[in-house]
Design an enzyme around this catalytic site. Structure first.
Site, PDB file in Angstrom:
ATOM      1  N   ARG A 103      39.418  36.742  31.686  1.00  0.00           N
ATOM      2  CA  ARG A 103      39.900  37.941  32.381  1.00  0.00           C
ATOM      3  C   ARG A 103      39.826  37.746  33.894  1.00  0.00           C
ATOM      4  O   ARG A 103      38.741  37.707  34.465  1.00  0.00           O
ATOM      5  CB  ARG A 103      39.100  39.178  31.967  1.00  0.00           C
ATOM      6  CG  ARG A 103      39.557  40.436  32.703  1.00  0.00           C
ATOM      7  CD  ARG A 103      39.126  41.735  32.037  1.00  0.00           C
ATOM      8  NE  ARG A 103      37.698  41.976  32.082  1.00  0.00           N
ATOM      9  CZ  ARG A 103      37.140  43.167  31.848  1.00  0.00           C
ATOM     10  NH1 ARG A 103      37.908  44.214  31.546  1.00  0.00           N
ATOM     11  NH2 ARG A 103      35.833  43.314  31.886  1.00  0.00           N
TER      12      ARG A 103
ATOM     13  N   ASP B  23      28.535  48.097  33.767  1.00  0.00           N
ATOM     14  CA  ASP B  23      29.356  47.207  34.577  1.00  0.00           C
ATOM     15  C   ASP B  23      30.098  48.063  35.583  1.00  0.00           C
ATOM     16  O   ASP B  23      29.809  49.256  35.733  1.00  0.00           O
ATOM     17  CB  ASP B  23      30.280  46.342  33.720  1.00  0.00           C
ATOM     18  CG  ASP B  23      31.334  47.141  32.960  1.00  0.00           C
ATOM     19  OD1 ASP B  23      31.464  48.370  33.192  1.00  0.00           O
ATOM     20  OD2 ASP B  23      32.039  46.539  32.134  1.00  0.00           O
TER      21      ASP B  23
END
Length: 553
Positions: free
Chosen positions: A161, A449
């Site tokens: 990613r 996160d």
């Protein structure tokens, strides 16, 4: 040195193996072809966000109705090694995490240079080195305590990613043909370095260059990625369609264009993912100024079964299977604690229920954030899939989601004093971790996160602006949040930490008049870029090259 792609960041050990002259020329060609379109899509994003804030409702696009109503087209689907994705582990690409993810037993590793990675220069280039080594099975690690880590025989398929279109890489300076200099695109740097160094090796090993695409807001952004893929395949001399992408549907505008996103990427598309945390953040960001009806309760009350989240996930599964694409579920934030059996039991119970719902709804796989959760998640998907690699053939013809259902924000819950305090504490502690270079942090037995931290800080901003009063009768004001921030600082500050800098960031993100579109943009520029790099960029910038999305209008 490449004349138009210059390395401004400091040299680390083996960095020259990644930042080769050939790799920098490849990045230059990507920027020459696509950086102008990147600027255009960022401008379009801001225009759309301004329109939503001013009262325009989102809708399924009338101009693309023919695409949605055409029953014939399908996406390319899974590439080699991606047929079975029932459990995917997510995590950053530091050396230890790389080995743990590769040895985890998951089917796929989402190797993350986005929300789970703090984009320090060392992490950006070091992560590429770790991936380079892992793909070639030459990665190892010895901890400070002397524990050795080695790869096992069976390893997952890697899906990388890169950073989203809104982020930049200031340690690389790109100069376009007219001579205008500015920071490189984080997306093109991450994607380009990974593809350049590893595409042929991955193919030779029976896999391929596979990517997760974050933060997309429209099918036109998907078209840009598709063009990047086709151009890259041509430059690298690999067959068209070798690159495969899974798109995270993690913004509310993208939810209205799922089918069109699949269509634009159809030659390269493997599926869609329900990126739940960024999706909630996107709801708050886009509707933050439209009154009490768009104000959400405590973060903990926004579950996957509330109306707007239920509509979103059901539409995603139905859309994917209609077009032969994988539907991948999201990440439950609960994580086990090996020192606390009670916490672990609660986490396993929560994760089991979450994955049971996803498998039953038709998802083909799911995410976990900790190796100890893999068996629990796998058991729920095994119970539905059996020996089948996926359930793409399970059509959800019973699903008919209307536009109003995607923005039905009615939730049985309130804003509480505890919820406000938790948001302040989470935002502070996560940002402190991020400033130290750790982008995935275990906080209060949850994996935080950038996406989960975005929810916390954006709720604070919205509650202050809407004059929200908690269940206990406390009005959420800037002064109240400042007091809570002071209390959190007193509780958690350490001599060797970055808590004062983190508190400064929280104030700017939650207490300012303007709403920063992403917490990572200003935090990156102020704290993760060396002063000499900033000075070098400013000295050579000769025109208005945008550095990111900045603040919302």
């Amino acid at each position: 040195m490449n004349a138009r792609m210059e390395v401004l960041g400091p040299q680390g050990e083996r960095f020259d193996e990644i930042l080769t002259p050939e790799a920098l020329r490849f990045l230059t060609r990507l920027h020459d072809r696509f950086v102008g379109r990147r600027h255009e899509i960022l401008a379009t994003r801001m225009e759309r966000r301004r329109a939503i804030e001013n009262g325009r409702d989102l809708r399924f696009l009338p101009e693309t109705r023919e695409i949605r109503e055409d029953p014939e087209w399908r996406v390319a689907g899974a590439g080699p090694g991606l047929e079975d994705r029932r459990v995917e582990i997510t995590g950053p690409t530091d050396r230890k995490m790389t080995i743990n993810a590769m040895n985890s037993g998951a089917k796929v590793w989402l190797a993350d240079h986005e929300d789970a990675m703090s984009p320090t220069w060392a992490n950006v280039v070091g992560g590429q080195l770790n991936l380079f080594d892992a793909i070639r099975r030459q990665v190892d690690f010895t901890s400070p305590e002397g524990k050795e880590y080695r790869l096992g025989e069976q390893t997952p398929t890697i899906v990388f990613r890169p950073r989203g279109w809104h982020l930049v890489e200031k340690h690389l300076r790109y100069t376009d043909a007219p001579g205008i200099a500015g920071p490189a695109s984080g997306s093109l740097v991450d994607f380009g370095l990974y593809a350049f160094h590893n595409a042929h090796e991955l193919i030779a090993r029976g896999s391929g260059p596979y990517f997760y695409l974050p933060k997309l807001e429209s099918h036109l952004e998907a078209r840009l990625w598709d063009d990047v893929f086709s151009f890259t395949e041509e430059l690298l001399g690999i067959p068209h369609g070798t690159i495969r992408a899974t798109v995270l549907i993690e913004t509310i505008p993208a939810a209205f264009e799922m089918e069109e996103i699949l269509y634009e990427l159809r030659d390269h598309c493997a599926g869609l993912n329900a990126g739940r945390w960024d999706y909630i953040f996107s709801i708050i960001k886009n509707f933050r100024g439209r009154g009490a009806a768009f104000t959400l309760p405590d973060r903990a009350r926004i579950t996957m079964t509330v109306p707007f989240m239920r509509a979103y996930t059901e539409l995603l599964v139905a859309t994917c299977h209609k077009r032969g694409a994988h539907a991948i579920g999201g990440m439950s934030a609960f994580i086990p604690n090996r020192r606390d059996p009670e916490v672990t039991a609660r986490a396993l119970e929560q994760v089991s229920a979450d994955k049971r719902r996803e498998a039953g709804d038709g998802f083909d796989g799911t995410w976990v954030a900790h190796p100890d959760l893999i068996d629990t998640a796998r058991a729920e998907f095994d119970a539905v899939l059996g020996d089948k690699p996926n359930q793409v053939d399970r059509l959800r013809d019973d699903v008919h989601v209307e536009a109003r259902e995607l923005v039905d924000l009615r939730i049985d819950g309130e804003v509480t004093d505890a919820g406000v305090a938790a948001n302040v504490s989470i935002a502070l502690r996560y940002l402190e971790s991020w400033l130290r270079g750790v982008g995935a942090a275990a906080i209060d037995n949850l994996m935080e996160d950038a996406a989960t931290a975005e929810i916390s800080r954006s709720q604070l901003w919205q509650w202050i602006r809407q004059g929200t009063v908690t269940k206990e009768g406390t009005k959420v004001t800037a002064a109240h949040v400042e007091n809570l921030l002071g209390a959190a600082l007193a509780e958690h500050r350490t001599e060797d930490g970055r808590f004062d800098d983190a508190a400064e960031l929280v104030r700017g993100l939650a207490l300012g008049e303007e709403f920063p579109t992403f917490l990572t943009i200003e935090a990156y520029s102020r704290f993760l870029v060396e002063p000499e790099v900033t000075a070098a960029l400013e000295a050579r910038s000769t025109g208005p090259i945008p550095v990111g999305e900045g603040r919302a209008a």
